[in-house]
Structures are given as C-alpha cells and as structure tokens.
Design a protein around this motif. Structure first.
Motif, PDB file in Angstrom:
ATOM      1  N   ASP A  49       0.682  -1.097   0.156  1.00 40.44           N
ATOM      2  CA  ASP A  49      -0.041   0.098   0.195  1.00 40.44           C
ATOM      3  C   ASP A  49       0.980   1.172  -0.144  1.00 40.44           C
ATOM      4  O   ASP A  49       2.016   1.200   0.460  1.00 40.44           O
ATOM      5  CB  ASP A  49      -0.789   0.033   1.357  1.00 40.44           C
ATOM      6  CG  ASP A  49      -1.928  -0.811   1.262  1.00 40.44           C
ATOM      7  OD1 ASP A  49      -2.223  -1.601   0.028  1.00 40.44           O
ATOM      8  OD2 ASP A  49      -2.502  -1.214   2.122  1.00 40.44           O
ATOM      9  N   PHE A  50       0.115   2.421  -0.135  1.00 40.82           N
ATOM     10  CA  PHE A  50       0.983   3.519  -0.185  1.00 40.82           C
ATOM     11  C   PHE A  50       0.050   4.579   0.203  1.00 40.82           C
ATOM     12  O   PHE A  50      -1.197   4.853  -0.248  1.00 40.82           O
ATOM     13  CB  PHE A  50       1.812   4.240  -1.354  1.00 40.82           C
ATOM     14  CG  PHE A  50       1.182   4.378  -2.568  1.00 40.82           C
ATOM     15  CD1 PHE A  50       0.666   5.801  -2.855  1.00 40.82           C
ATOM     16  CD2 PHE A  50       0.403   3.458  -3.587  1.00 40.82           C
ATOM     17  CE1 PHE A  50       0.265   6.287  -4.121  1.00 40.82           C
ATOM     18  CE2 PHE A  50      -0.601   3.988  -4.688  1.00 40.82           C
ATOM     19  CZ  PHE A  50      -0.539   5.213  -4.826  1.00 40.82           C
ATOM     20  N   SER A  51       0.453   5.606   1.099  1.00 43.72           N
ATOM     21  CA  SER A  51      -0.380   6.867   1.533  1.00 43.72           C
ATOM     22  C   SER A  51      -1.845   6.654   1.430  1.00 43.72           C
ATOM     23  O   SER A  51      -2.575   7.478   1.042  1.00 43.72           O
ATOM     24  CB  SER A  51      -0.168   8.009   0.099  1.00 43.72           C
ATOM     25  OG  SER A  51       1.016   8.314   0.111  1.00 43.72           O
ATOM     26  N   THR A  63       3.190  -4.150   4.075  1.00 45.71           N
ATOM     27  CA  THR A  63       3.759  -2.584   4.063  1.00 45.71           C
ATOM     28  C   THR A  63       2.861  -1.486   3.443  1.00 45.71           C
ATOM     29  O   THR A  63       2.152  -1.794   2.359  1.00 45.71           O
ATOM     30  CB  THR A  63       4.938  -2.895   3.156  1.00 45.71           C
ATOM     31  OG1 THR A  63       5.758  -4.256   3.825  1.00 45.71           O
ATOM     32  CG2 THR A  63       5.972  -1.727   3.032  1.00 45.71           C
ATOM     33  N   SER A  64       3.082  -0.294   3.801  1.00 49.04           N
ATOM     34  CA  SER A  64       2.543   1.045   3.239  1.00 49.04           C
ATOM     35  C   SER A  64       3.389   2.023   3.556  1.00 49.04           C
ATOM     36  O   SER A  64       4.017   2.171   4.666  1.00 49.04           O
ATOM     37  CB  SER A  64       1.074   1.202   4.107  1.00 49.04           C
ATOM     38  OG  SER A  64       0.671   2.270   3.942  1.00 49.04           O
ATOM     39  N   TYR A  65       3.771   2.513   2.324  1.00 48.69           N
ATOM     40  CA  TYR A  65       4.784   3.693   2.353  1.00 48.69           C
ATOM     41  C   TYR A  65       4.097   4.827   2.035  1.00 48.69           C
ATOM     42  O   TYR A  65       3.087   4.982   1.281  1.00 48.69           O
ATOM     43  CB  TYR A  65       5.961   3.437   1.349  1.00 48.69           C
ATOM     44  CG  TYR A  65       6.525   2.040   1.431  1.00 48.69           C
ATOM     45  CD1 TYR A  65       7.467   2.060   2.686  1.00 48.69           C
ATOM     46  CD2 TYR A  65       6.982   1.361   0.486  1.00 48.69           C
ATOM     47  CE1 TYR A  65       8.115   1.159   2.774  1.00 48.69           C
ATOM     48  CE2 TYR A  65       7.614   0.098   0.736  1.00 48.69           C
ATOM     49  CZ  TYR A  65       8.359   0.076   1.965  1.00 48.69           C
ATOM     50  OH  TYR A  65       9.280  -0.894   2.019  1.00 48.69           O
ATOM     51  N   PRO A  66       4.635   6.115   2.566  1.00 50.18           N
ATOM     52  CA  PRO A  66       4.435   7.005   1.695  1.00 50.18           C
ATOM     53  C   PRO A  66       4.463   7.400   0.209  1.00 50.18           C
ATOM     54  O   PRO A  66       5.783   6.581  -0.236  1.00 50.18           O
ATOM     55  CB  PRO A  66       5.114   8.503   2.256  1.00 50.18           C
ATOM     56  CG  PRO A  66       5.480   7.894   3.743  1.00 50.18           C
ATOM     57  CD  PRO A  66       5.692   6.305   3.332  1.00 50.18           C
ATOM     58  N   PHE A  67       4.016   7.866  -0.526  1.00 53.84           N
ATOM     59  CA  PHE A  67       4.000   7.670  -1.940  1.00 53.84           C
ATOM     60  C   PHE A  67       5.712   7.959  -2.385  1.00 53.84           C
ATOM     61  O   PHE A  67       6.003   7.535  -3.266  1.00 53.84           O
ATOM     62  CB  PHE A  67       2.986   8.647  -3.103  1.00 53.84           C
ATOM     63  CG  PHE A  67       3.293   9.960  -3.205  1.00 53.84           C
ATOM     64  CD1 PHE A  67       3.984  10.282  -4.288  1.00 53.84           C
ATOM     65  CD2 PHE A  67       3.042  10.966  -2.375  1.00 53.84           C
ATOM     66  CE1 PHE A  67       4.379  11.788  -4.498  1.00 53.84           C
ATOM     67  CE2 PHE A  67       3.246  12.320  -2.643  1.00 53.84           C
ATOM     68  CZ  PHE A  67       3.975  12.603  -3.569  1.00 53.84           C
TER      69      PHE A  67
END
Length: 367
Positions: free
Chosen positions: A286-288, A337-341
């Motif tokens: 995932d992201f943002s 996992t989730s990151y800022p874009f």
C-alpha cells in the motif's frame, strides 16, 4: 501459440487467515451500501468532468494558455477515470449488475483503449499471478526495463534508473497506440495470445474504431474548430498524455515493484510456495493510505493489498477493509507494508538501479 502451463498455488488450510478475514469483511464493511453509491457518483462525476474539460478546450482553446490548461486537466481526469471507475468496472465492482459494468466499460473505448484486451492483461494475468515472471504482463512489458531478477541484463539497463524518468511520461501513449496493437497482432512474448484461443474479430474492429474515434474528437476536432496552429493543438494533446501519465505512474510503481519487492518463482512442476491469499500479501504494498487526496485520485491503488484480496469490491470500501487486514497480518505474522508515495517512488528507482547491473554472487549467496 504454445499454451502456458498455469502456476498452481498451495491449498489453504483450515486455519487460513483469509477465510476469517473474508468473513469479517463480508459481515461488517460490505454491509455499508452508502459506499457503493459513493463509488457510482464519483465515477459518473469524473466522466462528466472529463467531457466538461473537453468542452472547455473547444470553447476557450483559442487562448493558448487555456488550451494547454484544459488539455492537461483532461489528462489528469482521464487517468483518474482509468484508475478508479474503469478499473472497478473491469473487476465487476462498480455496479451491482455485470451487464452494467460491461456497458460502462464500452465508454473506455472513447479513450482509445480496448476493455476486452485490458481485462485479459490485467485480470487473467496480473491479478491471477502478480509478480510471477512470464505471467504478470503488467510488470513485464518491454525489454527496455529490467525488473524480474531472472530477466537478462542488457548493457543499457545500467542506465534504466535514469532514462525511465523520461519514458514513464509516455505510458498512456504507449498503452493506447502501441501496446494494444502489439498484444493484438504481435507474436514475441505475447502472453495474451497464449491464454486465449483466438482474438474475436469483433474486438479487432472495435480496436481500430476506438482509436479513430478517440483521435478524431480529442485531437482533430480541436484542430478544425480552433483558431490555433495545428502544432499547438498537437502539443496540447501530447501534454494531456504526458501529465496524465506522470500522475498514473505513481500508482503503477508504488504497489509491486520497489527495492524490497518479491518475485516468487515456481518449481519444476509449476507450483508456487504460498496460498493465493498469502501470495497477494507477499507481493503487494500500500501507499499513502491516510491521505484523502491520494485515496480520491488513486482509488484501489493506495489500499492495494485490499484490492488484491478483494478485487470484486469497489475501491470506496478499501479504507475500511485495510485496518482489518492489518489486524490479521499482526495476528498471523503476515507481511504488510504501507509507504508514503514519495518513499515508494524513490524505492522503485533504487530498485531499477539495482536491477540494471548483474547481481553480485557474493551478495546473493549463490556460491
């Protein structure tokens, strides 16, 4: 062409996390019908907005700044439509009835694409076997870029983390005017032809008709009606694709192909080492997820793990499904996992740099 032997996932056991996860999602989140209505209103609103901006090109395009402004706004709206409305419809997740999703997908042809082909590429190949070499055609599209670890390293790949900055903005032009034709008529690495017996002649007709109609109304009509040199209109049209592609590529590079990406392989008999649901967790990020703007623009891509686990569910449900996924990920010690874009994009280009050179066998542990 030779048929491919499909990879086989492990069978889920009695304590499989996804059985419990799916039950909880069905009994809680999916009972909220207002999220279904929100998706429909958003999708139809975006479609209206695109043609509103197109109308502004015709009415205000004699002003060069406004010509470029509304072409660029068309580009942004086109990509957001692809990522949200058409993407959900392709998965049967926009409307409740299958025929209504099918009807809506014919609107995609107005944008020059071919929904029959896209569904084979995206659903039958990418979603069925994400990050699996020789199957995930959404990742492996051209020898220009090296992503899979088993792909051959070509001399120019050591520069791919540089030149892909200039190629990614051409994404929608490549998709609509090159890649579709390659998948219909090409033979080299054409995995679409390996999973379908024949391409219907009806779709060939629709392919050409859609391209002609798209170019006619979005490019040639403004050239005819506006008091602008043809090359300025052409430049505006190109700006539409360039700016739209930049917006879209953020979603494409942030969900499966960062420097920590996994590319599971099969054994000699074609078996994968995980169940279907666990595989989706391993290869998807995932992201943002907490950004309202990112969720609006990118739909099922910010909460992409939820999308891969529940592809038949509209993207407006995903922000409410993701916390449940995180809960089960902690309970069953599963990857999530989730990151800022911006981190995801930077990580993608670091991955390109790493994949552009031959792996050091002392690092990879091959001796």
């Amino acid at each position: 062409m030779e048929k491919l032997k499909r990879p086989v996932y492990l069978k889920a056991g009695t304590d499989d996390f996804f059985k419990k996860l799916r039950t909880e999602v069905n009994e809680t989140v999916l009972q909220n019908s207002s999220l279904y209505l929100l998706n429909v209103v958003k999708s139809l609103g975006l479609l209206f907005l695109f043609f509103l901006f197109y109308g502004c090109i015709l009415f205000f395009g004699n002003s060069t700044p406004l010509l470029f402004l509304f072409y660029i706004l068309c580009g942004f709206t086109m990509i957001v439509l692809f990522i949200n409305a058409f993407h959900d419809a392709a998965h049967g997740a926009l409307f409740k009835k299958a025929k209504h999703n099918e009807w809506f997908l014919y609107v995609l042809e107005l944008f020059g694409s071919n929904h029959w082909l896209w569904m084979r590429r995206h659903i039958n190949l990418h979603h069925a076997y994400p990050n699996v070499q020789d199957w995930d055609i959404d990742i492996k599209q051209s020898d220009i870029i090296r992503i899979f670890p088993n792909s051959p390293v070509l001399k120019y790949h050591k520069y791919q983390h540089i030149y892909m900055w200039f190629i990614y903005p051409l994404y929608s032009l490549n998709w609509i005017y090159i890649r579709d034709f390659k998948d219909f008529f090409g033979n080299k690495n054409n995995y679409v032809k390996k999973i379908v017996d024949t391409i219907p002649q009806k779709q060939v007709f629709i392919l050409f008709t859609a391209k002609i109609i798209n170019l006619f109304y979005i490019l040639f009509i403004p050239m005819i009606l506006l008091n602008q040199p043809w090359y300025l209109v052409l430049a505006g049209w190109l700006a539409m694709h360039l700016f739209g592609s930049v917006l879209g590529v953020v979603a494409l590079v942030s969900t499966h192909v960062d420097e920590d990406a996994n590319f599971p392989g099969t054994d000699e008999e074609g078996n994968l080492s995980a169940t279907w649901a666990l595989h989706q967790m391993i290869v998807t990020k995932d992201f943002s997820t907490n950004s309202k703007l990112a969720n609006f623009l990118y739909g099922g891509f910010t909460h992409h793990v939820a999308h891969h686990l529940f592809p038949g569910v509209g993207h407006t449900y995903y922000p409410y499904i993701t916390p449940i996924i995180i809960k089960y990920a902690k309970e069953y010690d599963l990857p999530y996992t989730s990151y800022p874009f911006y981190h995801a994009v930077r990580s993608h280009f670091r991955m390109l740099k790493n994949k552009g050179i031959k792996e050091n066998i002392l690092i990879t542990g091959e001796i």
